[in-house]
Motif scaffolding. Sequence first.
Motif, PDB file in Angstrom:
ATOM      1  N   THR A  20      -5.731  29.812  50.896  1.00 39.91           N
ATOM      2  CA  THR A  20      -7.078  29.335  50.565  1.00 39.91           C
ATOM      3  C   THR A  20      -7.949  29.314  51.818  1.00 39.91           C
ATOM      4  O   THR A  20      -9.082  29.804  51.812  1.00 39.91           O
ATOM      5  CB  THR A  20      -7.027  27.935  49.912  1.00 39.91           C
ATOM      6  OG1 THR A  20      -6.294  28.019  48.689  1.00 39.91           O
ATOM      7  CG2 THR A  20      -8.418  27.391  49.637  1.00 39.91           C
ATOM      8  N   ASN A  21      -7.417  28.772  52.899  1.00 37.17           N
ATOM      9  CA  ASN A  21      -8.172  28.717  54.156  1.00 37.17           C
ATOM     10  C   ASN A  21      -8.440  30.110  54.717  1.00 37.17           C
ATOM     11  O   ASN A  21      -9.514  30.361  55.271  1.00 37.17           O
ATOM     12  CB  ASN A  21      -7.455  27.837  55.175  1.00 37.17           C
ATOM     13  CG  ASN A  21      -7.606  26.377  54.835  1.00 37.17           C
ATOM     14  OD1 ASN A  21      -8.656  25.940  54.369  1.00 37.17           O
ATOM     15  ND2 ASN A  21      -6.562  25.608  55.040  1.00 37.17           N
TER      16      ASN A  21
ATOM     17  N   ILE B 214     -11.341  31.507  52.706  1.00 38.15           N
ATOM     18  CA  ILE B 214     -12.583  30.856  53.144  1.00 38.15           C
ATOM     19  C   ILE B 214     -13.061  31.487  54.452  1.00 38.15           C
ATOM     20  O   ILE B 214     -14.235  31.842  54.592  1.00 38.15           O
ATOM     21  CB  ILE B 214     -12.385  29.335  53.312  1.00 38.15           C
ATOM     22  CG1 ILE B 214     -12.163  28.673  51.947  1.00 38.15           C
ATOM     23  CG2 ILE B 214     -13.570  28.707  54.039  1.00 38.15           C
ATOM     24  CD1 ILE B 214     -11.671  27.225  52.039  1.00 38.15           C
TER      25      ILE B 214
ATOM     26  N   GLU C 165     -16.508  29.281  48.865  1.00 40.24           N
ATOM     27  CA  GLU C 165     -16.352  27.823  48.813  1.00 40.24           C
ATOM     28  C   GLU C 165     -14.888  27.505  48.506  1.00 40.24           C
ATOM     29  O   GLU C 165     -14.181  28.313  47.907  1.00 40.24           O
ATOM     30  CB  GLU C 165     -17.260  27.243  47.738  1.00 40.24           C
ATOM     31  CG  GLU C 165     -18.732  27.372  48.070  1.00 40.24           C
ATOM     32  CD  GLU C 165     -19.614  26.712  47.023  1.00 40.24           C
ATOM     33  OE1 GLU C 165     -19.121  25.864  46.266  1.00 40.24           O
ATOM     34  OE2 GLU C 165     -20.803  27.068  46.983  1.00 40.24           O
ATOM     35  N   GLU C 166     -14.464  26.305  48.886  1.00 39.76           N
ATOM     36  CA  GLU C 166     -13.049  25.944  48.783  1.00 39.76           C
ATOM     37  C   GLU C 166     -12.502  26.086  47.360  1.00 39.76           C
ATOM     38  O   GLU C 166     -11.421  26.645  47.178  1.00 39.76           O
ATOM     39  CB  GLU C 166     -12.817  24.522  49.293  1.00 39.76           C
ATOM     40  CG  GLU C 166     -11.354  24.148  49.306  1.00 39.76           C
ATOM     41  CD  GLU C 166     -11.079  22.788  49.908  1.00 39.76           C
ATOM     42  OE1 GLU C 166      -9.904  22.404  49.945  1.00 39.76           O
ATOM     43  OE2 GLU C 166     -12.021  22.097  50.340  1.00 39.76           O
ATOM     44  N   ASN C 167     -13.225  25.590  46.365  1.00 38.38           N
ATOM     45  CA  ASN C 167     -12.686  25.652  45.000  1.00 38.38           C
ATOM     46  C   ASN C 167     -12.577  27.093  44.505  1.00 38.38           C
ATOM     47  O   ASN C 167     -11.632  27.448  43.807  1.00 38.38           O
ATOM     48  CB  ASN C 167     -13.504  24.789  44.039  1.00 38.38           C
ATOM     49  CG  ASN C 167     -14.951  25.224  43.918  1.00 38.38           C
ATOM     50  OD1 ASN C 167     -15.517  25.832  44.824  1.00 38.38           O
ATOM     51  ND2 ASN C 167     -15.570  24.894  42.802  1.00 38.38           N
TER      52      ASN C 167
ATOM     53  N   ALA D 113      -9.598  28.676  46.385  1.00 35.74           N
ATOM     54  CA  ALA D 113      -8.321  28.193  45.845  1.00 35.74           C
ATOM     55  C   ALA D 113      -7.986  28.903  44.539  1.00 35.74           C
ATOM     56  O   ALA D 113      -6.831  29.275  44.300  1.00 35.74           O
ATOM     57  CB  ALA D 113      -8.366  26.684  45.634  1.00 35.74           C
TER      58      ALA D 113
END
Length: 82
Positions: free
Chosen positions: A48-49, A52, A58-60, A63
């Motif tokens: 996820t990181n 990003i 965006e994080e959501n 993910a």
Amino acid sequence: MKQCIACGMPMKNPEDFAMGDSTKDYCRYCCRPDGSMQSYEEKLFSLTNFIIKTQGLEENVAATAAKSMMAKLPAWKAKASI
């Protein structure tokens, strides 16, 4: 050429493999310092990181993309069906 079962990275050279061990099925980015493979949660967090950082999502959203990618990989197929 092997492909990492946890992230899909191509592994061509010994340094691409976890701990430089070409018998392992996962890469250096998917292992813990002791050489064991990261858990689903650890890999989801790092992937996820990575998304990003490299794609600016965006994080959501990142993910969701990471979960989708991981569901197609051998290490996580069983986890995706839970």
